[in-house]
Design a protein around this motif. Sequence first.
Motif, short mmCIF file in Angstrom:
data_model
loop_
_atom_site.label_atom_id
_atom_site.label_comp_id
_atom_site.label_asym_id
_atom_site.label_seq_id
_atom_site.Cartn_x
_atom_site.Cartn_y
_atom_site.Cartn_z
N SER A 391 7.24 -7.89 -9.24
CA SER A 391 6.74 -7.43 -7.93
C SER A 391 5.22 -7.53 -7.81
O SER A 391 4.64 -6.90 -6.94
N THR A 392 4.57 -8.32 -8.63
CA THR A 392 3.12 -8.50 -8.55
C THR A 392 2.79 -9.96 -8.22
O THR A 392 3.60 -10.87 -8.44
N ILE A 393 1.59 -10.12 -7.69
CA ILE A 393 1.04 -11.45 -7.39
C ILE A 393 -0.30 -11.54 -8.10
O ILE A 393 -1.13 -10.64 -8.02
N LYS A 394 -0.52 -12.65 -8.79
CA LYS A 394 -1.76 -12.83 -9.53
C LYS A 394 -2.49 -14.06 -9.02
O LYS A 394 -1.87 -15.10 -8.76
N LEU A 395 -3.82 -13.92 -8.91
CA LEU A 395 -4.71 -15.01 -8.53
C LEU A 395 -5.49 -15.42 -9.77
O LEU A 395 -6.11 -14.58 -10.43
N THR A 408 -0.54 -5.62 -6.18
CA THR A 408 0.63 -4.79 -6.52
C THR A 408 1.22 -4.14 -5.29
O THR A 408 1.83 -3.07 -5.39
N HIS A 409 1.08 -4.74 -4.12
CA HIS A 409 1.54 -4.12 -2.89
C HIS A 409 3.06 -4.16 -2.74
O HIS A 409 3.65 -3.26 -2.17
N HIS A 410 3.67 -5.21 -3.24
CA HIS A 410 5.11 -5.36 -3.10
C HIS A 410 5.84 -4.35 -4.01
O HIS A 410 5.37 -3.98 -5.08
N LYS A 435 4.26 -10.26 3.39
CA LYS A 435 2.88 -9.81 3.43
C LYS A 435 1.95 -11.01 3.53
O LYS A 435 2.13 -12.00 2.84
N LYS A 436 0.95 -10.84 4.39
CA LYS A 436 -0.07 -11.88 4.59
C LYS A 436 -1.34 -11.46 3.87
O LYS A 436 -1.77 -10.32 3.96
N TRP A 437 -1.98 -12.44 3.18
CA TRP A 437 -3.14 -12.15 2.35
C TRP A 437 -4.25 -13.13 2.67
O TRP A 437 -4.01 -14.25 3.13
#
Length: 558
Positions: A391-395, A408-410, A435-437
Amino acid sequence: MATSTTSEINASSILAPLSSRTSLKRSRILFDTSISTATANNNNNDHHHHPLSNPSAAATLAFVPPLYDSDIHKAAIRRKIHLFHSKDVDLLIDNQDNDDGSSNKKESATARAVKELRREAMDRVRNGEAVVSKGGGEENNGRLIIHREVDLKQKGSTTTAASKFNSNGTMVAMHTENKNDESSSSSVAAKKQQPVRTGGILVNHHHRNNNNESNTSIPTPKWHAPYRLSTVISSHLGWVRSIAFDPTNTMFATGGGDRVIKIFDLAKACVAADDALKITLTGHISPVRGLAFSERHPYLFSAGEDKMVKCWDLETNQVIRHYHGHLSGVFALKLHPTLDVLVTGGRDAVARVWDMRTKHQVHCLSGHDNTVGAILTKGVDPQIVTGSYDSTIKLWDLAAGKCMTTLTHHKKAVRALAQPSFENTFLSGAADNLKKWVGSDGRFVKNFTGHKAVINALGINDDAVVLSAADDGTMNFWDYGSGHCFQTSKTVPQPGSLDAENGIFAAEFDLTGTRLITCEADKSIKIWKEDENASELSHPIDMKAWRKKCIAESKKRY
Protein backbone atom coordinates in the motif's frame (compact mmCIF):
# COMPACT_ATOMS: atom_id res chain seq x y z
CA MET A 1 -11.90 68.75 41.99
CA ALA A 2 -10.48 65.73 40.20
CA THR A 3 -9.88 66.02 36.47
CA SER A 4 -11.46 63.59 33.99
CA THR A 5 -8.85 61.29 32.44
CA THR A 6 -9.12 58.50 29.89
CA SER A 7 -8.28 55.15 31.47
CA GLU A 8 -6.95 52.22 29.44
CA ILE A 9 -9.49 49.61 30.49
CA ASN A 10 -10.41 46.63 28.38
CA ALA A 11 -14.06 47.11 27.53
CA SER A 12 -14.55 43.46 26.57
CA SER A 13 -13.56 42.36 30.09
CA ILE A 14 -16.12 44.71 31.70
CA LEU A 15 -19.05 44.22 29.37
CA ALA A 16 -20.71 40.86 28.94
CA PRO A 17 -23.39 40.13 26.33
CA LEU A 18 -26.65 41.48 27.74
CA SER A 19 -30.03 39.96 27.12
CA SER A 20 -33.14 42.05 26.49
CA ARG A 21 -34.38 41.39 30.05
CA THR A 22 -31.29 42.67 31.84
CA SER A 23 -30.26 45.50 29.49
CA LEU A 24 -32.36 48.11 31.29
CA LYS A 25 -31.09 47.12 34.72
CA ARG A 26 -27.47 46.99 33.59
CA SER A 27 -27.74 50.37 31.87
CA ARG A 28 -28.69 52.04 35.16
CA ILE A 29 -25.76 50.40 36.92
CA LEU A 30 -23.15 51.13 34.25
CA PHE A 31 -24.12 54.75 33.81
CA ASP A 32 -24.63 55.56 37.50
CA THR A 33 -22.16 58.19 38.70
CA SER A 34 -22.03 56.52 42.08
CA ILE A 35 -20.03 53.51 40.75
CA SER A 36 -16.80 55.16 41.70
CA THR A 37 -17.14 56.35 45.31
CA ALA A 38 -14.06 58.50 45.15
CA THR A 39 -15.21 60.21 41.98
CA ALA A 40 -18.66 60.87 43.45
CA ASN A 41 -17.18 62.40 46.63
CA ASN A 42 -14.82 64.64 44.69
CA ASN A 43 -17.62 65.81 42.40
CA ASN A 44 -20.34 66.37 45.04
CA ASN A 45 -20.41 70.08 44.25
CA ASP A 46 -20.89 69.51 40.54
CA HIS A 47 -24.57 69.69 39.59
CA HIS A 48 -24.14 67.87 36.28
CA HIS A 49 -22.32 64.54 36.39
CA HIS A 50 -21.79 62.89 33.02
CA PRO A 51 -20.44 59.36 32.79
CA LEU A 52 -17.21 60.44 31.14
CA SER A 53 -15.96 61.36 34.65
CA ASN A 54 -16.15 57.71 35.65
CA PRO A 55 -13.31 55.55 34.22
CA SER A 56 -15.31 52.32 34.58
CA ALA A 57 -18.25 53.78 32.71
CA ALA A 58 -16.03 55.45 30.13
CA ALA A 59 -14.63 52.07 29.13
CA THR A 60 -18.08 50.84 28.04
CA LEU A 61 -17.81 52.42 24.64
CA ALA A 62 -20.06 49.98 22.78
CA PHE A 63 -23.03 50.19 25.18
CA VAL A 64 -26.28 51.67 23.86
CA PRO A 65 -28.54 52.86 26.71
CA PRO A 66 -32.32 53.28 26.50
CA LEU A 67 -33.44 56.19 24.38
CA TYR A 68 -35.93 57.63 26.91
CA ASP A 69 -33.14 59.07 29.07
CA SER A 70 -31.64 61.94 27.04
CA ASP A 71 -28.71 62.62 29.38
CA ILE A 72 -27.53 59.02 29.37
CA HIS A 73 -28.04 58.73 25.63
CA LYS A 74 -26.10 61.92 24.97
CA ALA A 75 -23.26 60.68 27.16
CA ALA A 76 -23.12 57.44 25.14
CA ILE A 77 -22.85 59.42 21.92
CA ARG A 78 -20.01 61.43 23.38
CA ARG A 79 -18.20 58.23 24.30
CA LYS A 80 -18.37 57.10 20.69
CA ILE A 81 -16.99 60.47 19.60
CA HIS A 82 -14.24 59.98 22.19
CA LEU A 83 -13.33 56.62 20.62
CA PHE A 84 -12.27 58.09 17.29
CA HIS A 85 -11.41 61.70 18.17
CA SER A 86 -9.64 61.29 21.51
CA LYS A 87 -7.55 64.42 21.00
CA ASP A 88 -10.53 66.67 20.41
CA VAL A 89 -12.91 65.02 22.88
CA ASP A 90 -12.65 67.76 25.52
CA LEU A 91 -13.33 70.43 22.94
CA LEU A 92 -16.31 68.52 21.55
CA ILE A 93 -17.82 68.01 25.01
CA ASP A 94 -17.35 71.65 25.96
CA ASN A 95 -18.87 72.86 22.72
CA GLN A 96 -21.88 70.60 23.10
CA ASP A 97 -22.38 71.63 26.74
CA ASN A 98 -22.48 75.26 25.61
CA ASP A 99 -24.86 74.48 22.76
CA ASP A 100 -27.24 72.51 24.98
CA GLY A 101 -28.18 75.53 27.10
CA SER A 102 -28.46 78.13 24.36
CA SER A 103 -29.77 76.78 21.08
CA ASN A 104 -31.70 73.88 19.56
CA LYS A 105 -33.48 73.07 22.82
CA LYS A 106 -36.27 71.34 20.95
CA GLU A 107 -33.85 68.87 19.38
CA SER A 108 -33.08 65.65 21.18
CA ALA A 109 -29.66 64.81 22.53
CA THR A 110 -29.19 62.19 19.83
CA ALA A 111 -29.94 64.59 17.00
CA ARG A 112 -27.59 67.24 18.34
CA ALA A 113 -24.74 64.79 18.93
CA VAL A 114 -25.10 63.18 15.52
CA LYS A 115 -25.39 66.53 13.78
CA GLU A 116 -22.24 67.76 15.46
CA LEU A 117 -20.38 64.60 14.54
CA ARG A 118 -21.50 64.72 10.92
CA ARG A 119 -20.49 68.35 10.65
CA GLU A 120 -17.03 67.58 11.93
CA ALA A 121 -16.70 64.51 9.71
CA MET A 122 -17.65 66.45 6.60
CA ASP A 123 -15.10 69.12 7.48
CA ARG A 124 -12.44 66.43 7.73
CA VAL A 125 -13.47 65.03 4.34
CA ARG A 126 -13.26 68.46 2.71
CA ASN A 127 -9.83 69.01 4.22
CA GLY A 128 -8.62 65.66 2.88
CA GLU A 129 -8.25 64.07 6.31
CA ALA A 130 -9.42 60.62 7.38
CA VAL A 131 -12.89 60.48 8.92
CA VAL A 132 -12.08 57.67 11.34
CA SER A 133 -8.87 56.13 12.52
CA LYS A 134 -9.57 52.59 11.23
CA GLY A 135 -11.99 51.14 8.74
CA GLY A 136 -13.20 54.51 7.42
CA GLY A 137 -12.64 56.71 4.41
CA GLU A 138 -14.24 59.16 2.11
CA GLU A 139 -16.77 56.62 0.97
CA ASN A 140 -18.35 56.69 4.44
CA ASN A 141 -19.72 60.18 3.67
CA GLY A 142 -19.75 61.30 7.27
CA ARG A 143 -21.23 58.11 8.76
CA LEU A 144 -20.50 57.28 12.36
CA ILE A 145 -18.31 54.17 12.49
CA ILE A 146 -17.93 52.40 15.84
CA HIS A 147 -15.38 49.69 16.55
CA ARG A 148 -15.03 47.56 19.61
CA GLU A 149 -11.61 47.33 21.20
CA VAL A 150 -11.59 43.58 20.66
CA ASP A 151 -12.31 43.96 16.93
CA LEU A 152 -9.52 46.47 16.43
CA LYS A 153 -6.98 44.04 17.91
CA GLN A 154 -7.92 41.13 15.70
CA LYS A 155 -5.41 40.40 12.92
CA GLY A 156 -6.52 39.51 9.44
CA SER A 157 -10.14 40.42 10.05
CA THR A 158 -11.81 40.99 6.72
CA THR A 159 -14.87 42.71 8.14
CA THR A 160 -15.29 45.15 11.02
CA ALA A 161 -18.33 45.90 13.10
CA ALA A 162 -19.82 49.31 12.37
CA SER A 163 -22.92 51.28 13.19
CA LYS A 164 -24.72 54.40 12.15
CA PHE A 165 -27.76 56.41 13.11
CA ASN A 166 -30.55 57.18 10.74
CA SER A 167 -32.73 60.25 10.85
CA ASN A 168 -35.11 58.97 13.50
CA GLY A 169 -32.32 58.08 15.95
CA THR A 170 -32.47 54.27 15.47
CA MET A 171 -29.09 52.59 15.68
CA VAL A 172 -28.32 50.23 12.80
CA ALA A 173 -25.40 47.76 12.80
CA MET A 174 -23.67 47.04 9.56
CA HIS A 175 -20.45 45.44 8.34
CA THR A 176 -18.01 47.28 6.11
CA GLU A 177 -15.43 45.43 4.05
CA ASN A 178 -11.82 46.08 4.99
CA LYS A 179 -10.03 47.69 2.06
CA ASN A 180 -6.72 46.11 3.02
CA ASP A 181 -8.02 42.63 2.20
CA GLU A 182 -8.98 42.63 -1.45
CA SER A 183 -9.26 38.85 -1.57
CA SER A 184 -12.38 38.71 0.57
CA SER A 185 -15.23 37.01 -1.27
CA SER A 186 -17.97 37.49 1.32
CA SER A 187 -18.62 41.20 0.80
CA VAL A 188 -22.19 40.66 -0.39
CA ALA A 189 -23.29 38.96 2.81
CA ALA A 190 -21.19 41.29 4.93
CA LYS A 191 -22.97 44.43 3.71
CA LYS A 192 -26.43 43.38 4.87
CA GLN A 193 -27.82 45.84 7.41
CA GLN A 194 -29.24 44.42 10.59
CA PRO A 195 -31.09 46.58 13.18
CA VAL A 196 -29.91 46.34 16.78
CA ARG A 197 -32.30 46.54 19.73
CA THR A 198 -31.90 49.63 21.86
CA GLY A 199 -30.67 48.83 25.32
CA GLY A 200 -28.19 46.18 24.13
CA ILE A 201 -24.51 46.27 23.15
CA LEU A 202 -22.90 46.16 19.78
CA VAL A 203 -21.51 42.65 19.31
CA ASN A 204 -19.44 41.45 16.39
CA HIS A 205 -21.31 38.30 15.39
CA HIS A 206 -19.25 35.69 13.56
CA HIS A 207 -21.56 34.45 10.84
CA ARG A 208 -21.17 30.71 10.82
CA ASN A 209 -21.86 29.28 7.44
CA ASN A 210 -23.13 25.80 8.14
CA ASN A 211 -23.33 25.14 4.42
CA ASN A 212 -19.81 24.70 3.10
CA GLU A 213 -20.79 25.56 -0.46
CA SER A 214 -19.17 29.00 -0.31
CA ASN A 215 -15.92 27.53 1.07
CA THR A 216 -15.78 24.62 -1.36
CA SER A 217 -14.33 25.16 -4.81
CA ILE A 218 -16.37 23.18 -7.32
CA PRO A 219 -14.20 22.39 -10.37
CA THR A 220 -16.00 22.46 -13.70
CA PRO A 221 -15.63 19.08 -15.41
CA LYS A 222 -14.84 18.87 -19.09
CA TRP A 223 -17.35 17.05 -21.25
CA HIS A 224 -16.22 13.77 -22.81
CA ALA A 225 -18.08 11.43 -25.10
CA PRO A 226 -18.97 8.08 -23.53
CA TYR A 227 -17.23 4.91 -24.66
CA ARG A 228 -18.95 1.88 -26.13
CA LEU A 229 -17.81 -1.62 -27.03
CA SER A 230 -16.65 -1.92 -30.63
CA THR A 231 -14.84 -5.24 -31.15
CA VAL A 232 -14.22 -8.48 -29.26
CA ILE A 233 -11.22 -10.64 -30.10
CA SER A 234 -10.98 -14.23 -28.84
CA SER A 235 -7.50 -15.57 -29.45
CA HIS A 236 -5.85 -16.42 -26.13
CA LEU A 237 -6.45 -19.70 -24.34
CA GLY A 238 -6.04 -18.22 -20.87
CA TRP A 239 -6.47 -15.00 -18.93
CA VAL A 240 -5.10 -12.02 -20.83
CA ARG A 241 -2.74 -10.31 -18.38
CA SER A 242 -0.72 -7.64 -20.24
CA ILE A 243 -0.80 -5.31 -23.26
CA ALA A 244 1.56 -2.86 -25.01
CA PHE A 245 1.43 -0.62 -28.13
CA ASP A 246 4.33 -0.12 -30.48
CA PRO A 247 5.65 3.43 -31.07
CA THR A 248 4.16 3.64 -34.57
CA ASN A 249 0.67 2.75 -33.31
CA THR A 250 0.30 0.12 -36.03
CA MET A 251 0.27 -2.97 -33.81
CA PHE A 252 -0.12 -4.07 -30.22
CA ALA A 253 0.99 -7.12 -28.26
CA THR A 254 -0.82 -9.07 -25.54
CA GLY A 255 0.39 -11.70 -23.12
CA GLY A 256 -1.71 -14.13 -21.15
CA GLY A 257 -1.96 -17.09 -18.91
CA ASP A 258 -1.47 -19.39 -21.89
CA ARG A 259 2.27 -18.40 -21.78
CA VAL A 260 2.30 -16.91 -25.26
CA ILE A 261 2.63 -13.40 -26.68
CA LYS A 262 0.36 -12.42 -29.56
CA ILE A 263 0.95 -9.43 -31.81
CA PHE A 264 -2.06 -7.94 -33.62
CA ASP A 265 -2.46 -5.38 -36.37
CA LEU A 266 -4.35 -2.51 -34.76
CA ALA A 267 -6.30 -1.34 -37.80
CA LYS A 268 -7.46 -4.82 -38.70
CA ALA A 269 -8.26 -5.70 -35.10
CA CYS A 270 -10.54 -2.67 -34.78
CA VAL A 271 -12.73 -4.00 -37.61
CA ALA A 272 -12.45 -7.63 -36.42
CA ALA A 273 -10.63 -8.86 -39.51
CA ASP A 274 -9.68 -12.51 -39.66
CA ASP A 275 -6.03 -11.75 -40.40
CA ALA A 276 -5.62 -9.30 -37.52
CA LEU A 277 -3.22 -11.67 -35.70
CA LYS A 278 0.28 -11.22 -37.09
CA ILE A 279 2.43 -13.57 -35.03
CA THR A 280 2.51 -15.63 -31.84
CA LEU A 281 5.71 -15.74 -29.74
CA THR A 282 6.37 -18.67 -27.43
CA GLY A 283 9.13 -19.03 -24.89
CA HIS A 284 7.74 -18.29 -21.44
CA ILE A 285 6.75 -21.16 -19.20
CA SER A 286 4.40 -19.12 -16.98
CA PRO A 287 1.83 -16.34 -17.51
CA VAL A 288 3.23 -13.24 -19.18
CA ARG A 289 2.67 -10.27 -16.86
CA GLY A 290 4.57 -7.42 -18.54
CA LEU A 291 5.18 -6.16 -22.09
CA ALA A 292 6.93 -3.10 -23.55
CA PHE A 293 8.01 -1.95 -27.02
CA SER A 294 11.27 -0.05 -27.42
CA GLU A 295 11.02 3.39 -29.06
CA ARG A 296 14.59 3.35 -30.42
CA HIS A 297 15.11 -0.32 -31.24
CA PRO A 298 13.02 -3.03 -32.92
CA TYR A 299 12.76 -4.83 -29.61
CA LEU A 300 9.91 -6.20 -27.53
CA PHE A 301 10.53 -6.89 -23.84
CA SER A 302 8.47 -9.36 -21.85
CA ALA A 303 8.35 -10.48 -18.21
CA GLY A 304 6.52 -13.38 -16.66
CA GLU A 305 5.84 -15.28 -13.49
CA ASP A 306 8.66 -17.67 -14.45
CA LYS A 307 11.18 -15.06 -13.14
CA MET A 308 12.31 -14.43 -16.71
CA VAL A 309 12.78 -11.09 -18.48
CA LYS A 310 13.27 -11.53 -22.23
CA CYS A 311 14.22 -9.25 -25.12
CA TRP A 312 12.69 -10.18 -28.47
CA ASP A 313 14.04 -9.04 -31.81
CA LEU A 314 10.98 -8.29 -33.92
CA GLU A 315 12.97 -8.62 -37.15
CA THR A 316 13.82 -12.25 -36.47
CA ASN A 317 11.07 -12.96 -33.87
CA GLN A 318 13.60 -14.57 -31.57
CA VAL A 319 14.86 -13.98 -28.05
CA ILE A 320 18.24 -12.25 -28.12
CA ARG A 321 18.76 -11.38 -24.42
CA HIS A 322 17.82 -12.67 -21.00
CA TYR A 323 17.96 -10.65 -17.79
CA HIS A 324 18.53 -12.90 -14.79
CA GLY A 325 18.25 -11.80 -11.19
CA HIS A 326 14.69 -11.88 -9.94
CA LEU A 327 14.01 -14.39 -7.20
CA SER A 328 10.30 -14.76 -7.92
CA GLY A 329 7.68 -13.85 -10.47
CA VAL A 330 7.97 -10.56 -12.36
CA PHE A 331 4.72 -8.60 -12.33
CA ALA A 332 5.64 -5.25 -13.94
CA LEU A 333 7.98 -4.00 -16.67
CA LYS A 334 8.69 -0.51 -18.02
CA LEU A 335 11.29 1.05 -20.33
CA HIS A 336 12.97 4.37 -19.63
CA PRO A 337 11.86 7.05 -22.15
CA THR A 338 15.36 8.42 -22.84
CA LEU A 339 17.89 5.89 -21.49
CA ASP A 340 18.58 2.36 -22.65
CA VAL A 341 17.50 0.83 -19.37
CA LEU A 342 14.48 -1.19 -18.33
CA VAL A 343 12.91 -1.51 -14.88
CA THR A 344 11.18 -4.63 -13.63
CA GLY A 345 9.39 -5.37 -10.37
CA GLY A 346 7.99 -8.52 -8.92
CA ARG A 347 7.11 -10.73 -6.03
CA ASP A 348 10.57 -10.46 -4.48
CA ALA A 349 9.55 -6.93 -3.33
CA VAL A 350 12.29 -5.14 -5.29
CA ALA A 351 12.53 -3.18 -8.51
CA ARG A 352 15.57 -3.98 -10.61
CA VAL A 353 17.14 -1.61 -13.14
CA TRP A 354 18.82 -3.33 -16.10
CA ASP A 355 21.21 -2.11 -18.76
CA MET A 356 19.50 -3.01 -22.00
CA ARG A 357 22.67 -3.82 -23.94
CA THR A 358 24.98 -5.38 -21.38
CA LYS A 359 22.22 -7.22 -19.48
CA HIS A 360 23.80 -6.15 -16.20
CA GLN A 361 21.77 -5.10 -13.21
CA VAL A 362 22.41 -1.39 -12.54
CA HIS A 363 20.38 -0.99 -9.33
CA CYS A 364 18.31 -3.10 -7.01
CA LEU A 365 15.71 -0.75 -5.57
CA SER A 366 14.77 -2.36 -2.29
CA GLY A 367 12.51 -0.97 0.41
CA HIS A 368 9.06 -2.35 -0.24
CA ASP A 369 7.64 -4.99 2.07
CA ASN A 370 5.50 -6.74 -0.51
CA THR A 371 5.15 -7.36 -4.22
CA VAL A 372 5.98 -4.50 -6.59
CA GLY A 373 2.91 -4.49 -8.80
CA ALA A 374 3.22 -1.27 -10.84
CA ILE A 375 6.06 0.86 -12.25
CA LEU A 376 6.32 4.27 -13.91
CA THR A 377 9.39 5.73 -15.64
CA LYS A 378 9.98 9.40 -16.49
CA GLY A 379 12.66 11.51 -18.08
CA VAL A 380 12.97 13.84 -15.08
CA ASP A 381 13.50 13.15 -11.39
CA PRO A 382 12.09 11.12 -9.81
CA GLN A 383 12.67 8.94 -12.85
CA ILE A 384 11.17 5.79 -11.34
CA VAL A 385 7.91 5.43 -9.39
CA THR A 386 6.90 2.07 -7.93
CA GLY A 387 3.62 0.94 -6.42
CA SER A 388 3.53 -2.04 -4.12
CA TYR A 389 1.06 -4.42 -2.53
CA ASP A 390 2.22 -3.05 0.85
CA SER A 391 0.00 0.00 0.00
CA THR A 392 2.96 2.39 -0.44
CA ILE A 393 4.35 4.30 -3.40
CA LYS A 394 8.04 5.11 -3.65
CA LEU A 395 9.80 7.74 -5.75
CA TRP A 396 13.36 6.82 -6.66
CA ASP A 397 16.51 8.66 -7.66
CA LEU A 398 17.80 6.69 -10.62
CA ALA A 399 21.37 8.02 -10.46
CA ALA A 400 21.87 7.20 -6.78
CA GLY A 401 19.57 4.20 -6.68
CA LYS A 402 17.92 5.46 -3.49
CA CYS A 403 14.39 6.27 -2.44
CA MET A 404 13.49 9.96 -2.47
CA THR A 405 9.94 9.86 -1.07
CA THR A 406 7.54 7.25 0.29
CA LEU A 407 3.81 7.90 -0.06
CA THR A 408 1.67 6.10 2.51
CA HIS A 409 -1.75 7.57 1.74
CA HIS A 410 -3.28 4.40 0.33
CA LYS A 411 -4.80 1.83 2.66
CA LYS A 412 -4.90 -1.03 0.15
CA ALA A 413 -2.47 -2.60 -2.28
CA VAL A 414 -1.41 -0.35 -5.15
CA ARG A 415 -1.77 -2.42 -8.30
CA ALA A 416 -1.84 0.26 -11.03
CA LEU A 417 -0.04 3.50 -11.90
CA ALA A 418 -0.55 5.84 -14.86
CA GLN A 419 0.74 9.23 -15.95
CA PRO A 420 -0.48 11.69 -18.60
CA SER A 421 1.68 13.10 -21.35
CA PHE A 422 0.55 16.72 -20.87
CA GLU A 423 1.55 17.42 -17.25
CA ASN A 424 3.96 16.23 -14.57
CA THR A 425 1.49 14.32 -12.42
CA PHE A 426 0.59 10.68 -12.00
CA LEU A 427 -2.34 8.60 -10.82
CA SER A 428 -2.36 5.59 -8.53
CA GLY A 429 -5.13 3.05 -8.14
CA ALA A 430 -6.01 0.83 -5.19
CA ALA A 431 -9.08 -0.79 -3.69
CA ASP A 432 -9.77 2.27 -1.51
CA ASN A 433 -9.71 4.96 -4.23
CA LEU A 434 -7.68 6.62 -6.95
CA LYS A 435 -5.21 9.33 -5.95
CA LYS A 436 -3.61 12.07 -8.01
CA TRP A 437 -0.07 13.20 -7.17
CA VAL A 438 2.43 15.83 -8.24
CA GLY A 439 5.16 14.10 -10.20
CA SER A 440 8.09 16.19 -9.01
CA ASP A 441 7.81 15.72 -5.24
CA GLY A 442 4.86 13.39 -4.67
CA ARG A 443 2.52 15.96 -3.15
CA PHE A 444 -1.05 14.75 -2.87
CA VAL A 445 -3.51 16.56 -5.16
CA LYS A 446 -6.92 14.93 -4.84
CA ASN A 447 -8.92 11.72 -4.61
CA PHE A 448 -11.00 10.11 -7.33
CA THR A 449 -13.68 8.39 -5.26
CA GLY A 450 -16.47 6.14 -6.40
CA HIS A 451 -14.82 3.02 -7.82
CA LYS A 452 -15.22 0.54 -4.99
CA ALA A 453 -13.30 -2.43 -6.35
CA VAL A 454 -9.77 -3.79 -6.74
CA ILE A 455 -8.23 -1.57 -9.44
CA ASN A 456 -6.06 -3.63 -11.76
CA ALA A 457 -5.47 -1.18 -14.60
CA LEU A 458 -5.33 2.56 -15.24
CA GLY A 459 -5.11 4.44 -18.52
CA ILE A 460 -4.94 8.12 -19.49
CA ASN A 461 -5.17 9.54 -23.02
CA ASP A 462 -4.24 12.98 -24.36
CA ASP A 463 -7.84 14.15 -24.08
CA ALA A 464 -7.58 13.88 -20.25
CA VAL A 465 -9.82 10.81 -20.09
CA VAL A 466 -8.94 8.35 -17.34
CA LEU A 467 -9.99 4.72 -17.30
CA SER A 468 -9.98 2.63 -14.14
CA ALA A 469 -10.65 -1.06 -14.66
CA ALA A 470 -11.36 -3.39 -11.77
CA ASP A 471 -11.29 -7.03 -10.81
CA ASP A 472 -15.09 -7.31 -10.92
CA GLY A 473 -15.37 -6.08 -14.52
CA THR A 474 -16.42 -2.52 -13.70
CA MET A 475 -15.00 0.37 -15.72
CA ASN A 476 -15.10 4.00 -14.66
CA PHE A 477 -14.25 6.86 -16.99
CA TRP A 478 -13.08 10.09 -15.36
CA ASP A 479 -12.14 13.62 -16.31
CA TYR A 480 -8.51 13.89 -15.22
CA GLY A 481 -8.63 17.61 -14.49
CA SER A 482 -11.65 17.70 -12.18
CA GLY A 483 -11.98 14.07 -11.06
CA HIS A 484 -15.54 13.82 -12.37
CA CYS A 485 -16.71 10.31 -13.26
CA PHE A 486 -18.72 10.76 -16.46
CA GLN A 487 -19.33 7.08 -17.24
CA THR A 488 -19.67 3.86 -15.30
CA SER A 489 -19.98 0.60 -17.20
CA LYS A 490 -19.40 -3.08 -16.76
CA THR A 491 -17.91 -5.49 -19.23
CA VAL A 492 -19.91 -8.49 -20.41
CA PRO A 493 -18.28 -11.95 -20.16
CA GLN A 494 -18.27 -14.05 -23.29
CA PRO A 495 -20.75 -16.91 -23.70
CA GLY A 496 -19.50 -20.00 -21.92
CA SER A 497 -17.55 -18.03 -19.33
CA LEU A 498 -18.37 -17.89 -15.65
CA ASP A 499 -19.61 -14.74 -13.97
CA ALA A 500 -16.53 -14.89 -11.77
CA GLU A 501 -14.41 -14.44 -14.91
CA ASN A 502 -15.90 -11.00 -15.42
CA GLY A 503 -12.64 -9.22 -14.59
CA ILE A 504 -10.21 -6.85 -16.29
CA PHE A 505 -6.47 -7.35 -15.78
CA ALA A 506 -4.93 -4.78 -18.13
CA ALA A 507 -6.08 -1.82 -20.20
CA GLU A 508 -4.41 0.84 -22.31
CA PHE A 509 -5.30 3.61 -24.76
CA ASP A 510 -3.65 3.63 -28.15
CA LEU A 511 -1.34 6.52 -29.04
CA THR A 512 -4.17 8.52 -30.63
CA GLY A 513 -6.38 8.14 -27.58
CA THR A 514 -9.40 7.16 -29.67
CA ARG A 515 -9.28 3.42 -28.98
CA LEU A 516 -9.19 1.60 -25.68
CA ILE A 517 -8.18 -2.06 -25.41
CA THR A 518 -8.91 -4.15 -22.33
CA CYS A 519 -7.50 -7.57 -21.45
CA GLU A 520 -10.00 -9.64 -19.51
CA ALA A 521 -10.48 -12.83 -17.55
CA ASP A 522 -12.85 -14.35 -20.10
CA LYS A 523 -9.78 -14.85 -22.40
CA SER A 524 -10.95 -12.07 -24.70
CA ILE A 525 -9.54 -8.74 -25.88
CA LYS A 526 -12.12 -5.98 -26.13
CA ILE A 527 -11.74 -2.76 -28.12
CA TRP A 528 -13.76 0.29 -27.06
CA LYS A 529 -14.23 3.59 -28.86
CA GLU A 530 -16.08 6.84 -28.32
CA ASP A 531 -19.73 7.10 -29.28
CA GLU A 532 -19.86 9.25 -32.42
CA ASN A 533 -23.53 10.11 -31.91
CA ALA A 534 -23.08 11.41 -28.37
CA SER A 535 -23.21 15.13 -27.64
CA GLU A 536 -23.52 17.44 -24.67
CA LEU A 537 -27.28 17.49 -25.20
CA SER A 538 -27.72 13.73 -25.36
CA HIS A 539 -25.27 13.01 -22.53
CA PRO A 540 -25.13 16.13 -20.31
CA ILE A 541 -23.03 16.43 -17.19
CA ASP A 542 -25.07 16.01 -14.02
CA MET A 543 -23.82 19.16 -12.31
CA LYS A 544 -26.25 18.81 -9.41
CA ALA A 545 -24.89 15.40 -8.42
CA TRP A 546 -21.32 16.53 -9.04
CA ARG A 547 -21.76 19.60 -6.82
CA LYS A 548 -23.34 17.47 -4.09
CA LYS A 549 -20.44 15.02 -4.25
CA CYS A 550 -17.81 17.77 -4.01
CA ILE A 551 -19.50 19.30 -0.96
CA ALA A 552 -19.78 15.90 0.73
CA GLU A 553 -16.10 15.14 0.09
CA SER A 554 -15.01 18.53 1.40
CA LYS A 555 -16.52 17.65 4.78
CA LYS A 556 -14.52 14.45 5.01
CA ARG A 557 -11.13 14.27 6.63
CA TYR A 558 -8.56 12.39 4.59
